[in-house]
Design an enzyme around this catalytic site. Structure first.
Site, short mmCIF file in Angstrom:
data_model
loop_
_atom_site.label_atom_id
_atom_site.label_comp_id
_atom_site.label_asym_id
_atom_site.label_seq_id
_atom_site.Cartn_x
_atom_site.Cartn_y
_atom_site.Cartn_z
N LYS A 263 50.66 19.51 30.79
CA LYS A 263 50.45 20.13 32.19
C LYS A 263 50.50 21.18 32.19
O LYS A 263 49.77 22.24 32.78
CB LYS A 263 51.19 19.39 33.00
CG LYS A 263 50.88 17.71 33.35
CD LYS A 263 49.52 17.64 33.83
CE LYS A 263 49.32 15.97 34.29
NZ LYS A 263 48.08 15.66 34.81
N TYR B 198 59.92 13.26 29.88
CA TYR B 198 58.47 13.87 30.29
C TYR B 198 58.05 14.99 29.47
O TYR B 198 57.01 15.54 29.77
CB TYR B 198 58.67 14.27 31.90
CG TYR B 198 57.31 14.39 32.46
CD1 TYR B 198 56.94 13.19 33.08
CD2 TYR B 198 56.92 15.68 33.16
CE1 TYR B 198 55.61 13.29 33.91
CE2 TYR B 198 55.72 15.89 33.59
CZ TYR B 198 55.05 14.60 34.29
OH TYR B 198 53.92 14.56 34.99
#
Length: 167
Positions: free
Chosen positions: A58, A51
């Site tokens: 993000k 991720y």
């Protein structure tokens, strides 16, 4: 190490550039104040396998929330984020479907609520931030994760009795 430049560029374009440019276009239309909300995820504050690219994008969006809130606040515009944990969605299925990833059952058992969140629970938080009740909330990222971000090892299910602290 396997990340390619085009993956980095695409993730930044979708998660950061689109948010910033969209806000720049929206603000002039908000002549009587307004609200801007961006969606984030728990990978923005927690590092976990597979991720890094999306999570760092993000995290950048969450930083932009704070900067935009400071700049747009005098115009009566609130800027906030909603950081979703494990939300029952296509994204959850994708990331937990990667070969070698931990089984969802072992992950969910470590979350205080013991289940994934729903898309409706995230949407409800967004609706709150868009409502008059959130007038004095700006520059914040609200975490909707069933308690995932508040727990850390050792987990209760990994303990063995008797657990007696030093007196």
């Amino acid at each position: 190490m396997e990340l390619k430049q085009h993956h980095l560029d695409r993730s930044y374009a979708m998660n950061v550039r689109a948010f910033v440019l969209g806000a720049q276009r929206a603000v002039p239309l908000m002549d009587r104040g307004g609200r801007i909300v961006v969606l984030s995820s728990y990978g923005s504050t927690r590092a976990y396998p597979t991720y890094a690219n999306l999570g760092s994008g993000k995290a950048a969006a969450e930083a932009w929330v704070r900067y935009m809130a400071a700049e747009f606040g005098p115009r009566g515009i609130n800027v906030n984020g909603v950081n979703g944990g494990l939300i029952d969605s296509d994204s959850l299925e994708y990331f937990y479907g990667i070969p070698g990833m931990a089984p969802m059952s072992t992950v969910l058992s470590k979350i205080p609520k013991r289940r994934p969140g729903t898309v409706q629970e995230v949407a409800g938080t967004v609706l709150f931030l868009l409502s008059p009740a959130a007038e004095y909330i700006t520059g914040q990222t609200i975490v909707v994760d069933g308690g995932l971000s508040i727990v850390a090892p050792p987990f209760p299910e990994d303990l063995t009795p008797p657990l007696v602290p030093d007196a």
